[in-house]
Design a protein around this motif. Sequence first.
Motif, PDB file in Angstrom:
ATOM      1  N   VAL A 100       0.865  -1.164   0.000  1.00  0.00           N
ATOM      2  CA  VAL A 100       0.000   0.000   0.000  1.00  0.00           C
ATOM      3  C   VAL A 100       0.914   1.230   0.000  1.00  0.00           C
ATOM      4  CG1 VAL A 100      -1.783   1.287   1.243  1.00  0.00           C
ATOM      5  CG2 VAL A 100      -1.775  -1.223   1.306  1.00  0.00           C
ATOM      6  N   PRO A 101       1.056   1.863  -1.157  1.00  0.00           N
ATOM      7  CA  PRO A 101       1.948   3.029  -1.220  1.00  0.00           C
ATOM      8  C   PRO A 101       1.478   4.145  -0.286  1.00  0.00           C
ATOM      9  CG  PRO A 101       1.373   2.275  -3.414  1.00  0.00           C
ATOM     10  CD  PRO A 101       0.495   1.536  -2.458  1.00  0.00           C
ATOM     11  N   ARG A 102       2.449   4.759   0.387  1.00  0.00           N
ATOM     12  CA  ARG A 102       2.149   5.885   1.258  1.00  0.00           C
ATOM     13  C   ARG A 102       3.363   6.807   1.307  1.00  0.00           C
ATOM     14  NH1 ARG A 102       3.501   1.630   4.075  1.00  0.00           N
ATOM     15  NH2 ARG A 102       4.807   1.779   5.885  1.00  0.00           N
ATOM     16  N   LEU A 103       3.090   8.059   1.575  1.00  0.00           N
ATOM     17  CA  LEU A 103       4.162   9.042   1.700  1.00  0.00           C
ATOM     18  C   LEU A 103       4.747   8.973   3.103  1.00  0.00           C
ATOM     19  CD1 LEU A 103       2.576  12.057  -0.160  1.00  0.00           C
ATOM     20  CD2 LEU A 103       4.638  10.825  -0.820  1.00  0.00           C
ATOM     21  N   VAL A 104       6.081   8.989   3.164  1.00  0.00           N
ATOM     22  CA  VAL A 104       6.783   8.979   4.446  1.00  0.00           C
ATOM     23  C   VAL A 104       7.946   9.963   4.361  1.00  0.00           C
ATOM     24  CG1 VAL A 104       6.177   6.600   5.013  1.00  0.00           C
ATOM     25  CG2 VAL A 104       8.279   7.070   3.777  1.00  0.00           C
ATOM     26  N   ARG A 105       8.413  10.364   5.526  1.00  0.00           N
ATOM     27  CA  ARG A 105       9.572  11.233   5.577  1.00  0.00           C
ATOM     28  C   ARG A 105      10.449  10.749   6.734  1.00  0.00           C
ATOM     29  NH1 ARG A 105       8.646  17.560   5.902  1.00  0.00           N
ATOM     30  NH2 ARG A 105       7.292  16.855   7.562  1.00  0.00           N
ATOM     31  N   HIS A 106      11.699  10.542   6.450  1.00  0.00           N
ATOM     32  CA  HIS A 106      12.674  10.176   7.473  1.00  0.00           C
ATOM     33  C   HIS A 106      14.036  10.643   7.005  1.00  0.00           C
ATOM     34  CE1 HIS A 106      14.059   6.780   5.008  1.00  0.00           C
ATOM     35  NE2 HIS A 106      12.789   6.483   4.819  1.00  0.00           N
TER      36      HIS A 106
ATOM     37  N   ASP B 116       5.195  -1.809   5.258  1.00  0.00           N
ATOM     38  CA  ASP B 116       5.455  -1.413   6.634  1.00  0.00           C
ATOM     39  C   ASP B 116       6.941  -1.527   6.955  1.00  0.00           C
ATOM     40  OD1 ASP B 116       5.637  -1.992   9.661  1.00  0.00           O
ATOM     41  OD2 ASP B 116       3.583  -1.279   9.372  1.00  0.00           O
ATOM     42  N   PRO B 117       7.513  -0.594   7.712  1.00  0.00           N
ATOM     43  CA  PRO B 117       8.930  -0.677   8.073  1.00  0.00           C
ATOM     44  C   PRO B 117       9.245  -1.907   8.932  1.00  0.00           C
ATOM     45  CG  PRO B 117       7.917   1.232   9.121  1.00  0.00           C
ATOM     46  CD  PRO B 117       6.894   0.640   8.217  1.00  0.00           C
ATOM     47  N   ASP B 118       8.215  -2.509   9.524  1.00  0.00           N
ATOM     48  CA  ASP B 118       8.422  -3.736  10.302  1.00  0.00           C
ATOM     49  C   ASP B 118       8.405  -4.983   9.442  1.00  0.00           C
ATOM     50  OD1 ASP B 118       8.781  -2.455  12.731  1.00  0.00           O
ATOM     51  OD2 ASP B 118       6.636  -2.441  13.166  1.00  0.00           O
ATOM     52  N   ALA B 119       8.084  -4.843   8.154  1.00  0.00           N
ATOM     53  CA  ALA B 119       8.137  -5.993   7.248  1.00  0.00           C
ATOM     54  C   ALA B 119       9.577  -6.468   7.157  1.00  0.00           C
ATOM     55  CB  ALA B 119       7.625  -5.595   5.869  1.00  0.00           C
TER      56      ALA B 119
END
Length: 171
Positions: free
Chosen positions: A80-86, A97-100
């Motif tokens: 599921v594409p989503r915008l993130v910023r880090h 998910d970053p936990d994947a």
Amino acid sequence: MSLQSAVVLVNSAVEPDTLTRVSDLDEFFASYEYSGRHERTRAELDEVRALRPVLRELMLAERDTAVEMVNAMLAEAQAVPRLVRHEPYDWHIHACDPDADLVTRLRVETAMAMIDVIRTDEMSRLGVCADDDCDGLVLDLSRNRSRRFCSTTCGNRNAVAAYRARQSDTA
């Protein structure tokens, strides 16, 4: 960057294999600034190593086959594409998910990168090294589409061979 890291990952399988230790995977993870879960285990390393031929097949596939593979990879991961910023990046897209697990994230990020390659009909930007003794992938991002070798080593080896052939012809 995802496409470049996928090519490096695939080429790590070309002799000599450069992804044999967990520390090699740590270095790959850090050098391409991956975020999210990284187990640093032999099992994770083995899973990533097993992913290499799958990514190679995807990047060398014909366009329609690549479409099918990308869609299957994204569906399997329930991406599921989503915008993130880090740090160190501003807004960008993540599709899992970053936990994947790392293998899932590598598969999905490569599939997402391939979407643009397929959509813009740029599959010719991916190919196999022109060195007869090398099976490495080449990602040609040059303006004039002139990249033929997967590495400087292969390019230099062929330049030296061509030079020697010219010298022996003139002698």
